[in-house]
Write a protein that holds these residues in place. Structure first.
Motif, PDB file in Angstrom:
ATOM      1  N   ALA A 123       0.862  -1.183   0.018  1.00  0.00           N
ATOM      2  CA  ALA A 123       0.125  -0.123  -0.032  1.00  0.00           C
ATOM      3  C   ALA A 123       0.876   1.205  -0.077  1.00  0.00           C
ATOM      4  N   PRO A 124       0.487   2.399  -0.713  1.00  0.00           N
ATOM      5  CA  PRO A 124       1.187   3.693  -0.652  1.00  0.00           C
ATOM      6  C   PRO A 124       1.705   4.090   0.803  1.00  0.00           C
ATOM      7  N   SER A 125       2.791   4.699   0.869  1.00  0.00           N
ATOM      8  CA  SER A 125       3.465   5.110   2.161  1.00  0.00           C
ATOM      9  C   SER A 125       2.283   6.249   2.660  1.00  0.00           C
ATOM     10  N   SER A 126       2.416   6.365   3.931  1.00  0.00           N
ATOM     11  CA  SER A 126       1.339   7.307   4.501  1.00  0.00           C
ATOM     12  C   SER A 126       1.680   7.992   5.707  1.00  0.00           C
ATOM     13  N   VAL A 127       1.087   9.275   5.983  1.00  0.00           N
ATOM     14  CA  VAL A 127       1.560  10.104   7.188  1.00  0.00           C
ATOM     15  C   VAL A 127       0.260  10.185   7.887  1.00  0.00           C
ATOM     16  N   LEU A 128       0.493   9.745   9.518  1.00  0.00           N
ATOM     17  CA  LEU A 128      -0.555  10.298  10.231  1.00  0.00           C
ATOM     18  C   LEU A 128      -0.129  11.395  11.268  1.00  0.00           C
ATOM     19  N   LEU A 129      -0.922  12.504  11.300  1.00  0.00           N
ATOM     20  CA  LEU A 129      -0.439  13.704  11.950  1.00  0.00           C
ATOM     21  C   LEU A 129      -1.499  14.110  13.183  1.00  0.00           C
ATOM     22  N   ALA A 130      -0.995  14.209  14.270  1.00  0.00           N
ATOM     23  CA  ALA A 130      -1.935  14.801  15.313  1.00  0.00           C
ATOM     24  C   ALA A 130      -1.299  16.142  15.609  1.00  0.00           C
ATOM     25  N   LEU A 131      -1.861  17.322  15.647  1.00  0.00           N
ATOM     26  CA  LEU A 131      -1.577  18.616  15.721  1.00  0.00           C
ATOM     27  C   LEU A 131      -2.506  19.065  16.854  1.00  0.00           C
ATOM     28  N   LEU A 132      -2.317  19.326  18.075  1.00  0.00           N
ATOM     29  CA  LEU A 132      -3.402  19.574  18.904  1.00  0.00           C
ATOM     30  C   LEU A 132      -4.460  18.741  18.801  1.00  0.00           C
ATOM     31  N   SER A 133      -4.417  17.514  18.571  1.00  0.00           N
ATOM     32  CA  SER A 133      -5.338  16.717  18.249  1.00  0.00           C
ATOM     33  C   SER A 133      -5.103  15.283  18.516  1.00  0.00           C
TER      34      SER A 133
END
Length: 203
Positions: free
Chosen positions: A86-96
């Motif tokens: 599967a394609p590379s992915s990014v998970l981001l939590a910014l004040l969340s």
């Protein structure tokens, strides 16, 4: 034979023998089929995990075919094709926060970032699309938890600066099962990796 005649020899590909060595693609494909069966209630949790371990350790097509022969959708598969992660992915939590749970495709490369936030990556019910997975985890004033199933092999190395980054995970994985390499940095935060059993599906 006359000089104007051309002798043509037609050869047919040799049939694939069940004793031939299976590829990572084949093991991943059967693992996904087993997960389908478990998700639909056709396999109980104990039987599912037993077959999953045997699928990852299988060396030949015959071994894989026996594990899936009684399941819907079990067909003669295209053998030894290349793995298509599967394609590379990014998970981001910014004040969340972020959560990746349940059934999802695990990419070969996954980056998780928690900036004054938090996140959970649960691999227990996910489909692996590559035999090796690299997770880069970064926590700054935040926290992350990565849950891995019993059979997965974990290679864990990270740095904690005024925070914590786990340097080990309890238990060993199973031979042939996917390898998850976790790297990263925690600054005034945490990255926690836990090996956790799956829960039986609710009736």
């Amino acid at each position: 034979m006359r000089s104007d005649e051309l002798e043509v020899t037609v050869s047919t590909p040799a049939s694939r023998s069940g004793s031939m060595r299976a590829a990572d693609t084949d093991r991943i494909e059967v693992a996904q089929l087993l997960t389908d069966a478990a998700a639909s209630g056709k396999l109980g949790l104990t039987e599912y995990e037993s077959r999953l371990n045997r699928a990852y350790a299988a060396q030949t097509y015959d071994e894989l075919d026996r594990l899936a022969a009684d399941l819907p959708g079990a067909v003669t598969r295209g053998r030894s094709g290349p793995c298509r992660p599967a394609p590379s992915s990014v998970l981001l939590a910014l004040l969340s926060g972020f959560e990746r749970r349940g059934r999802w495709n695990v990419p070969r490369r996954l980056t998780t970032i928690a900036l004054w936030g938090g996140g959970v990556v649960d691999l227990r019910y996910a489909d692996f699309t590559a035999p090796e997975v690299e997770i880069r985890s970064y926590s700054i004033m935040g926290g992350q938890t990565i849950l891995v199933p019993p059979e997965v092999n974990v290679d864990l190395r990270g740095i904690g600066v005024m925070g914590s980054f786990d340097d080990s995970v309890d238990g060993d994985g199973s031979p042939g099962a996917p390898v998850v390499r976790i790297r990263g940095l925690s600054v005034c935060g945490s990255v926690t990796v836990k090996r956790k059993k799956r829960k039986p599906a609710k009736a």
